[in-house]
Write a protein that holds these residues in place. Structure first.
Motif, PDB file in Angstrom:
ATOM      1  N   VAL A  67     -12.524  28.851-122.920  1.00 45.89           N
ATOM      2  CA  VAL A  67     -13.815  28.832-122.225  1.00 45.89           C
ATOM      3  C   VAL A  67     -13.593  28.716-120.715  1.00 45.89           C
ATOM      4  N   VAL A  68     -12.690  27.835-120.343  1.00 38.08           N
ATOM      5  CA  VAL A  68     -12.401  27.661-118.918  1.00 38.08           C
ATOM      6  C   VAL A  68     -11.846  28.957-118.324  1.00 38.08           C
ATOM      7  N   LEU A  69     -10.955  29.576-119.083  1.00 40.33           N
ATOM      8  CA  LEU A  69     -10.374  30.829-118.610  1.00 40.33           C
ATOM      9  C   LEU A  69     -11.456  31.897-118.444  1.00 40.33           C
ATOM     10  N   PHE A  70     -12.343  31.987-119.458  1.00 40.10           N
ATOM     11  CA  PHE A  70     -13.427  32.972-119.403  1.00 40.10           C
ATOM     12  C   PHE A  70     -14.300  32.748-118.162  1.00 40.10           C
ATOM     13  N   LEU A  71     -14.625  31.482-117.916  1.00 42.42           N
ATOM     14  CA  LEU A  71     -15.464  31.187-116.738  1.00 42.42           C
ATOM     15  C   LEU A  71     -14.709  31.493-115.450  1.00 42.42           C
ATOM     16  N   ALA A  72     -13.411  31.175-115.459  1.00 48.53           N
ATOM     17  CA  ALA A  72     -12.622  31.392-114.241  1.00 48.53           C
ATOM     18  C   ALA A  72     -12.535  32.874-113.885  1.00 48.53           C
ATOM     19  N   ILE A  73     -12.363  33.728-114.897  1.00 51.14           N
ATOM     20  CA  ILE A  73     -12.202  35.154-114.564  1.00 51.14           C
ATOM     21  C   ILE A  73     -13.507  35.770-114.049  1.00 51.14           C
ATOM     22  N   GLN A  74     -14.625  35.093-114.322  1.00 50.17           N
ATOM     23  CA  GLN A  74     -15.897  35.609-113.785  1.00 50.17           C
ATOM     24  C   GLN A  74     -15.928  35.529-112.256  1.00 50.17           C
ATOM     25  N   LEU A  75     -15.050  34.676-111.714  1.00 48.82           N
ATOM     26  CA  LEU A  75     -15.058  34.479-110.256  1.00 48.82           C
ATOM     27  C   LEU A  75     -14.273  35.554-109.520  1.00 48.82           C
ATOM     28  N   ILE A  76     -13.495  36.343-110.259  1.00 49.93           N
ATOM     29  CA  ILE A  76     -12.718  37.404-109.610  1.00 49.93           C
ATOM     30  C   ILE A  76     -13.683  38.509-109.179  1.00 49.93           C
ATOM     31  N   PRO A  77     -13.658  38.846-107.892  1.00 50.44           N
ATOM     32  CA  PRO A  77     -14.633  39.837-107.414  1.00 50.44           C
ATOM     33  C   PRO A  77     -14.402  41.218-108.030  1.00 50.44           C
ATOM     34  N   VAL A  78     -15.490  41.890-108.348  1.00 56.29           N
ATOM     35  CA  VAL A  78     -15.433  43.248-108.901  1.00 56.29           C
ATOM     36  C   VAL A  78     -16.275  44.139-107.999  1.00 56.29           C
ATOM     37  N   ASN A  79     -15.735  45.265-107.658  1.00 53.57           N
ATOM     38  CA  ASN A  79     -16.463  46.169-106.760  1.00 53.57           C
ATOM     39  C   ASN A  79     -17.462  47.025-107.539  1.00 53.57           C
ATOM     40  N   ARG A  80     -18.751  46.735-107.346  1.00 56.13           N
ATOM     41  CA  ARG A  80     -19.794  47.551-107.970  1.00 56.13           C
ATOM     42  C   ARG A  80     -20.658  48.211-106.901  1.00 56.13           C
TER      43      ARG A  80
ATOM     44  N   TYR B  74     -23.056  44.729-118.992  1.00 62.16           N
ATOM     45  CA  TYR B  74     -21.691  44.275-119.293  1.00 62.16           C
ATOM     46  C   TYR B  74     -20.721  44.559-118.155  1.00 62.16           C
ATOM     47  N   SER B  75     -21.180  45.315-117.153  1.00 63.52           N
ATOM     48  CA  SER B  75     -20.306  45.517-115.990  1.00 63.52           C
ATOM     49  C   SER B  75     -20.329  44.278-115.093  1.00 63.52           C
ATOM     50  N   TYR B  76     -21.129  43.274-115.504  1.00 65.46           N
ATOM     51  CA  TYR B  76     -21.166  42.004-114.761  1.00 65.46           C
ATOM     52  C   TYR B  76     -20.386  40.912-115.478  1.00 65.46           C
ATOM     53  N   ILE B  77     -19.765  41.257-116.616  1.00 61.84           N
ATOM     54  CA  ILE B  77     -19.065  40.253-117.403  1.00 61.84           C
ATOM     55  C   ILE B  77     -17.593  40.625-117.539  1.00 61.84           C
ATOM     56  N   ALA B  78     -16.733  39.816-116.925  1.00 64.96           N
ATOM     57  CA  ALA B  78     -15.285  40.046-117.060  1.00 64.96           C
ATOM     58  C   ALA B  78     -14.887  39.687-118.492  1.00 64.96           C
ATOM     59  N   PRO B  79     -13.929  40.353-119.111  1.00 63.47           N
ATOM     60  CA  PRO B  79     -13.086  41.407-118.535  1.00 63.47           C
ATOM     61  C   PRO B  79     -13.654  42.834-118.655  1.00 63.47           C
ATOM     62  N   LEU B  80     -14.822  42.994-119.315  1.00 65.31           N
ATOM     63  CA  LEU B  80     -15.386  44.351-119.439  1.00 65.31           C
ATOM     64  C   LEU B  80     -15.657  44.967-118.077  1.00 65.31           C
ATOM     65  N   SER B  81     -16.101  44.121-117.148  1.00 64.40           N
ATOM     66  CA  SER B  81     -16.437  44.594-115.804  1.00 64.40           C
ATOM     67  C   SER B  81     -15.248  45.304-115.159  1.00 64.40           C
ATOM     68  N   TRP B  82     -14.033  44.814-115.449  1.00 64.09           N
ATOM     69  CA  TRP B  82     -12.839  45.426-114.845  1.00 64.09           C
ATOM     70  C   TRP B  82     -12.656  46.843-115.362  1.00 64.09           C
ATOM     71  N   LEU B  83     -12.924  46.999-116.654  1.00 64.04           N
ATOM     72  CA  LEU B  83     -12.766  48.304-117.282  1.00 64.04           C
ATOM     73  C   LEU B  83     -13.766  49.301-116.691  1.00 64.04           C
ATOM     74  N   VAL B  84     -15.016  48.874-116.608  1.00 63.54           N
ATOM     75  CA  VAL B  84     -16.072  49.766-116.097  1.00 63.54           C
ATOM     76  C   VAL B  84     -15.788  50.122-114.634  1.00 63.54           C
ATOM     77  N   ALA B  85     -15.512  49.083-113.833  1.00 61.54           N
ATOM     78  CA  ALA B  85     -15.293  49.328-112.403  1.00 61.54           C
ATOM     79  C   ALA B  85     -14.061  50.203-112.184  1.00 61.54           C
ATOM     80  N   GLY B  86     -13.054  50.038-113.028  1.00 59.34           N
ATOM     81  CA  GLY B  86     -11.843  50.858-112.922  1.00 59.34           C
ATOM     82  C   GLY B  86     -12.149  52.323-113.224  1.00 59.34           C
TER      83      GLY B  86
END
Ligand code: HEC
Length: 156
Positions: free
Chosen positions: A13-26, A64-76
């Motif tokens: 859970v902590v990891l999931f919350l932490a990865i949400q803080l990584i900026p994603v370019n949208r 789902y482009s706002y939820i890591a790790p899916l957001s990374w896939l979409v933004a990529g």
């Protein structure tokens, strides 16, 4: 629940919350409207529905482009898609490059490689039927014929 399991779930859970803080370019950068591709309306309808999310600056970012790790896939996918082909910046390309990209476009569509299959799970309306593929093919063939007949530079 065992103590160990509890700790590892907590860790997740902590990891999931932490990865949400990584900026994603949208970003949807604004571009000069005159650079946008101009094509017959039936072609525009198809590419707007099936390609624009990854190949234009007018991406509709799904929830789902706002939820890591899916957001990374979409933004990529959007980042790489725009790099290869950007309908919002179409006329930045030389006439020669436009011709090459159009050939490539038909190839990818005919082979079922585009739109990216993974995208169709969430955008079933983007799937191209045989008729839509033929519309795209006809459009590209027509501009080749025009070019041959008139010795003119293609406009779209
Ligand atoms: C979910 C995102 C996505 C969608 C939707 C999508 N593409 Fe792509 N497209 C990509 C990505 C990522 C690449 C670059 C990597 C690759 O080739 O797989 C790409 C590459 C391409 C290329 C290759 C360009 C080159 O010069 O090599 C063409 C052509 C293309 N797409 C056409 C289309 C067309 C036409 C549509 C709509 C019918 C479409 N794509 C829909 C993501 C997408």
């Amino acid at each position: 629940m065992g103590k160990k399991l509890k700790y590892s779930l907590g860790g997740l859970v902590v990891l999931f919350l932490a990865i949400q803080l990584i900026p994603v370019n949208r970003d949807n950068p604004t571009t000069d409207a005159s650079l946008e591709i101009k094509a017959p309306v039936e072609v525009m309808d198809i590419i707007k529905t099936s390609c624009y999310d990854c190949h234009s600056n007018k991406t509709e970012w799904p929830f789902y482009s706002y939820i890591a790790p899916l957001s990374w896939l979409v933004a990529g996918d959007v980042e790489h898609g725009r790099e290869e082909l950007n309908f919002s910046e179409w006329y930045k390309m030389s006439a020669e490059k436009i011709s090459r990209k159009k050939e490539k476009l038909v190839e990818e569509v005919m082979e079922g490689k585009m739109p990216l299959p993974i995208y169709l799970y969430t955008h079933s309306n983007a799937e191209l039927d045989e008729m839509q593929k033929q519309v795209l093919r006809g459009w590209v063939n027509q501009s080749k014929i025009n070019k041959k007949n008139e010795g003119e530079v293609e406009l779209d």
